[in-house]
Enzyme design. Structure first.
Site, short mmCIF file in Angstrom:
data_model
loop_
_atom_site.label_atom_id
_atom_site.label_comp_id
_atom_site.label_asym_id
_atom_site.label_seq_id
_atom_site.Cartn_x
_atom_site.Cartn_y
_atom_site.Cartn_z
N HIS A 1 50.03 35.28 35.48
CA HIS A 1 50.82 36.50 35.65
C HIS A 1 52.08 36.53 34.78
O HIS A 1 52.38 37.54 34.13
CB HIS A 1 51.23 36.67 37.11
CG HIS A 1 50.08 36.74 38.06
ND1 HIS A 1 48.96 37.51 37.83
CD2 HIS A 1 49.86 36.12 39.26
CE1 HIS A 1 48.11 37.37 38.84
NE2 HIS A 1 48.64 36.54 39.70
N LYS B 1 40.93 36.62 36.95
CA LYS B 1 41.68 35.49 36.42
C LYS B 1 42.21 34.64 37.58
O LYS B 1 42.37 35.16 38.68
CB LYS B 1 42.84 36.01 35.57
CG LYS B 1 42.43 36.64 34.24
CD LYS B 1 43.65 37.16 33.52
CE LYS B 1 44.59 36.02 33.17
NZ LYS B 1 45.96 36.50 32.85
#
Length: 488
Positions: A239, A147
């Site tokens: 995150h 990601k």
């Protein structure tokens, strides 16, 4: 449902890149040294670099020498790991080189294989399509994608669709390295392994939640990538929203991939949108100018970049989760570069006692709070009121003290592992619990895209803040006007 056997081959695309040399190969060393890799496990690195096998092994050896602490180095283990490592150069668009790579993979494969695409996301679909053309998908395979996936919701859908045409969803392991951190995993143990906290983990007892991911560094050689992404895409979507999910999720029925990820997606779908009408009151974007971090003068973002830019290096948000557990509780999210200290922490402030019996004695009662520190040190602190020692002739005095669990000290005999050690071991064994499902990625992008659209519609530049401070003044107003204060 994925029925996996432990893989005996890992293929790392982009094996000469920074992530592979800094994190991935040292993580494989840690697993190998401690006996976690299968006995016949092999590692095949591939990249455009025209290295031979000895040249690649020398590169790996140099990286291990630089990255592994002296006390953790085992020359025999390093030599044995290097004997497991192979290298095959290949480049997309150069079909003969990819055909040679495919032949090499098939010759080394003797069971399940893991493909880790440690490359730019723009290559994910092309690499997967090439693997599919050569029959390197289907049963016994899984693919790891780093990601953030895509640059926005639309690009994320395109990448996921392209990869999904080659690999079934249960074979796609999307990597958010924060989920491999010990402290992040311990958040689940703290919540669901203790009867003490879960009954209090709701809007009846918690007044506010703050999640901070602060960095002291600047661009660190990532200028081109970062200026095209900014803090919202690089950290919030990537995150912070995973930390929100783990903090706010309902108890899963069991600790397995489907149960955990089903509860996480419910949180993302319950996030109240922050669109054009709300961005001014619920979000702050900032960009650092010159200042000092740790007593050392540092340049501003534009100076580091070498040009002016409207990219945000700081984001603060006031978010709400519209469900029964969290209705009315603000989640303050904050991340930025060139802040005063490096930290990742979750702060939960409990509601005040309904009536203080100490008020007539002149003693103030502060609210209880729980602080879960994830980095640089892992620590859990529960702040409680305590009587200050003394004879109290002029009135009772109270102080807030911390019940402090220092996880580093408590588990000093356990080696602190890199996040990728856990993630790699799970991928090798086919356990997807700590990886991110497609619907999570797309739900996160959908929420973030609304904020980015609101910023673009307003046309306001990020507010400046001196390096070494906690962001623009507007970030403090975000909490102050609701009677809250950022924890510093």
């Amino acid at each position: 449902m994925l029925h996996a056997q432990p893989a005996n081959l890992m293929v790392i695309f982009g094996a000469t890149g920074d992530l592979a040399q800094r994190m991935l190969l040292p993580s494989l060393y840690g697993l190998h040294r401690d006996g976690y890799l299968p006995k016949n496990f092999r590692i095949l690195g591939t990249a455009r670099s025209e290295l031979d096998e000895d040249g690649f092994r020398a590169l790996v050896a140099a990286s291990l020498e630089q990255r592994i602490a002296v006390e953790d180095r085992d020359s025999a283990a390093i030599a044995d790991l290097l004997s497991r490592i192979c290298y095959q150069p290949a480049a997309l668009g150069d079909e003969p080189s990819f055909e040679a790579l495919a032949r090499r993979i098939k010759s080394l494969r003797d069971g399940d294989v893991v493909f880790h695409l440690s490359t730019s996301p723009k290559f994910y679909v092309s690499i997967c399509e090439a693997l599919g053309r050569h029959g390197l998908n289907g049963e016994g395979t899984r693919v790891l994608l780093e990601k953030p996936i895509g640059h926005n919701f639309g690009e994320s859908v395109d990448v996921n669709e392209g990869v999904g045409r080659v690999f079934d969803e249960d074979r796609v392991f999307r990597v958010d390295h924060y989920l491999g951190k010990e402290g992040v995993q311990n958040l689940l143990a703290l919540r669901f392994g203790n009867a003490l906290f879960e009954p209090l983990w709701n809007s009846r007892h918690i007044e506010q939640v703050q999640i901070t991911v602060a960095e002291t560094v600047g661009l660190e050689g990532r200028a081109d990538y970062y200026d095209g992404s900014g803090a919202m895409r690089d950290m919030v979507q990537n995150h912070l929203l995973q930390l929100v999910c783990l903090t706010a999720m309902e108890p899963p029925s069991q600790f397995d991939p489907s149960a955990v990820r089903n509860e996480k997606i419910k949180v993302l779908r319950s996030l109240r949108g922050i669109g054009r009408e709300e961005v001014a009151s619920h979000s702050v974007a900032g960009q650092y100018v010159s200042g000092a971090v740790g007593g050392v003068a540092v340049p501003g973002y534009a100076e580091e970049l070498g040009r002016s830019s409207s990219t945000e290096t700081f984001v603060a948000l006031r978010a709400h989760i519209d469900n029964w557990r969290w209705s009315g509780v603000p989640f303050y999210l904050r991340t930025g570069k060139r802040l005063p200290r490096r930290c990742t922490e979750i702060y939960l402030q409990f509601r005040a006692v309904p009536h203080s019996i100490f008020a007539n004695a002149g003693a103030s009662v502060e609210q209880n709070a729980l602080v879960i520190r994830l980095q640089p040190e892992e620590r859990i602190e529960l702040f409680m009121m305590n009587k200050t020692p003394g004879l109290d002739r002029s009135g009772i005095k109270l102080s807030q003290v911390a019940l402090d669990l220092d996880l580093h000290q408590e588990f000093a005999h356990h080696r602190k592992r890199l996040a990728y050690e856990r993630l790699y071991l799970d991928a090798i064994e086919g356990n997807g619990t700590l990886f991110v499902r497609r619907d999570e990625v797309e739900a996160a992008w959908h929420w973030v895209d609304d904020i980015l659209d609101g910023w673009q519609h307003r046309g306001a530049a990020p507010k400046s803040y001196p390096a070494g401070t906690w962001g623009p003044n507007a970030a403090f107003s975000l909490t102050d006007r609701h009677g809250h204060t950022w924890r510093e």
